[in-house]
Design an enzyme around this catalytic site. Structure first.
Site, PDB file in Angstrom:
ATOM      1  N   HIS A  77      82.547 -50.746   9.947  1.00 44.70           N
ATOM      2  CA  HIS A  77      82.246 -49.568  10.749  1.00 44.70           C
ATOM      3  C   HIS A  77      81.056 -48.729  10.439  1.00 44.70           C
ATOM      4  O   HIS A  77      81.064 -47.555  10.399  1.00 44.70           O
ATOM      5  CB  HIS A  77      83.438 -48.869  11.152  1.00 44.70           C
ATOM      6  CG  HIS A  77      84.514 -49.519  11.991  1.00 44.70           C
ATOM      7  ND1 HIS A  77      84.118 -50.583  12.858  1.00 44.70           N
ATOM      8  CD2 HIS A  77      85.673 -49.307  11.917  1.00 44.70           C
ATOM      9  CE1 HIS A  77      85.319 -50.912  13.418  1.00 44.70           C
ATOM     10  NE2 HIS A  77      86.394 -50.306  12.745  1.00 44.70           N
TER      11      HIS A  77
ATOM     12  N   HIS B 277      85.902 -45.920  18.925  1.00 44.31           N
ATOM     13  CA  HIS B 277      87.254 -46.307  18.221  1.00 44.31           C
ATOM     14  C   HIS B 277      88.304 -45.264  18.648  1.00 44.31           C
ATOM     15  O   HIS B 277      88.871 -45.047  17.764  1.00 44.31           O
ATOM     16  CB  HIS B 277      87.025 -46.127  16.809  1.00 44.31           C
ATOM     17  CG  HIS B 277      87.835 -47.286  16.051  1.00 44.31           C
ATOM     18  ND1 HIS B 277      89.233 -47.189  16.235  1.00 44.31           N
ATOM     19  CD2 HIS B 277      87.464 -48.306  15.285  1.00 44.31           C
ATOM     20  CE1 HIS B 277      89.453 -48.223  15.248  1.00 44.31           C
ATOM     21  NE2 HIS B 277      88.636 -48.924  14.629  1.00 44.31           N
TER      22      HIS B 277
ATOM     23  N   GLU C  25      88.163 -52.266  21.240  1.00 45.01           N
ATOM     24  CA  GLU C  25      86.473 -51.744  20.937  1.00 45.01           C
ATOM     25  C   GLU C  25      85.751 -52.925  21.585  1.00 45.01           C
ATOM     26  O   GLU C  25      85.742 -53.919  21.126  1.00 45.01           O
ATOM     27  CB  GLU C  25      86.531 -51.802  19.541  1.00 45.01           C
ATOM     28  CG  GLU C  25      87.475 -50.739  18.737  1.00 45.01           C
ATOM     29  CD  GLU C  25      87.631 -51.342  17.192  1.00 45.01           C
ATOM     30  OE1 GLU C  25      86.617 -51.362  16.658  1.00 45.01           O
ATOM     31  OE2 GLU C  25      88.826 -51.791  17.178  1.00 45.01           O
TER      32      GLU C  25
END
Length: 367
Positions: free
Chosen positions: A120, A191, A331
């Site tokens: 991420h 997220h 996601e």
């Protein structure tokens, strides 16, 4: 306007949020809390990490609950064990194997923040920066951020703009845009962790999940894709007809993929007839409240995560601990580790091009 109490007192009670707890200056930039409202929904967003702090939605009886996990202060996010609550994710969502990729003959090395892998965008990813508020009103907020050349190891100056729009159809529309002066990988997402019974209100294993995908992406023990997609037919990953999330979790000890993900933490290759078309990706229904979430996206894939790593170490807005499998994330994304897999759709953005994609989170109720 920082609160929704004037027009919608029920929704302020639902949020339990005081904007003063978010007002702070970080690295010379002002952090604040903003409220969007339209139709039956209200959304709270902070420009720290571009996070969705809360989302109030009615059940079949009109009772409001905040269905997004989060905290009632900026410090709550800064000190959380789970780093990504509600945040905008970038430059690259999901994992990059061993934090390395090669682009135009140059190998780039990224910080490792998920065992042996980069996750991420790294520890200094978009979730941990202060976004500028370009504009906002009752139903829209536009955030932007300049990710400088070399930030978290990525090449190029990347200009990113994200719009949150709460429309009259009870849809939260997230639109992403980016440009660069040097070729760089880009895979942006949000997220948010959801529990449609309300944040901190117990298991999500009874939620009925449908995913519009005939194939998923198997992973190794470090959650890196093995390089190809496999059919969901006859596997615990078949959500095409909809089933309770917990239906097949008892197979975790015997199914290698459930074992590798500690449950569900996998990419699903969405059924598409054309790259970039807006299609239904997933539907989730919480059977007791009747709350329903439909996710539409232009992205080719969807990561389904079933809250496997939540351990009750974070206490949320209501003072309740966020426990094991009491939240889920869906996601919208390109495939994990795409820079190292030529089989997957490219995430390389080049100078002169514009990265542009949208995803929609639509809320309704089933009686």
């Amino acid at each position: 306007m920082y609160g929704c109490a004037t027009h919608q007192p029920k929704q302020e009670n639902c949020f339990k949020l005081n904007p003063e707890n978010f007002r702070k200056t970080i690295d010379g930039k002002t952090v604040d809390l903003y409220f969007l409202k339209n139709g039956n929904l209200s959304v709270a967003i902070t420009n720290y990490g571009g996070r969705i702090v809360g989302l109030c939605a009615p059940d079949k009886n009109g009772k409001m609950e905040d269905v997004v996990l989060g905290f009632n202060s900026l410090e709550g996010y800064q000190n959380a064990k789970e780093a990504f609550h509600g945040a905008l994710i970038g430059r690259v969502g999901n994992r990059i194997a061993k934090g390395k990729f090669t682009l135009d003959g140059t190998e780039y090395t990224l910080p490792l923040n998920n065992g042996v892998n980069h996750l991420h965008g790294g520890p200094g990813g978009f979730h941990n920066v202060v976004w500028s508020v370009k504009s906002n009103n009752d139903s829209t907020i536009v955030l932007d951020y300049l990710s400088k050349d070399g930030e978290m190891g990525y090449p190029g100056n990347l200009n990113v703009e994200v719009q949150y729009l709460l429309d009259s159809k009870n849809e939260l529309v997230i639109s992403y845009k980016a440009t660069t002066d040097k070729s760089t990988p880009v895979n942006l997402t949000n997220h948010a962790f959801f529990n449609l019974a309300g944040e901190g209100n117990g298991t999500i294993n009874n939620h009925i999940l449908t995913i519009n995908a005939d194939a998923y992406t198997p992973i190794d023990s470090t959650m890196i894709p093995l390089g190809s997609n496999e059919s969901v037919e006859g596997t615990p990953f078949d959500f095409r007809k909809g089933k309770a999330i917990g239906t097949d979790l008892s197979k975790q000890d015997e199914n290698v993929q459930l074992k590798n993900g500690k449950g569900y933490d996998h990419n699903f290759a969405l059924n598409k007839t054309a790259l970039g078309e807006m299609t239904l990706a997933a539907t989730v229904v919480e059977p007791v409240s009747g709350r329903k979430l439909e996710i539409f996206t232009q992205e080719p894939a969807l990561q389904f995560y079933g809250g496997n790593f939540m351990a009750g170490l974070d206490k949320g807005k209501s003072g309740k601990p966020y426990n094991y499998r009491e939240s889920f994330a869906l996601e919208t994304q390109h495939f994990p580790d795409s820079p190292n897999n030529s089989n997957f759709p490219s995430i390389i953005l080049k100078p002169g091009e514009t990265y542009q994609t949208s995803s929609i989170y639509k809320f309704s109720v089933e009686k």
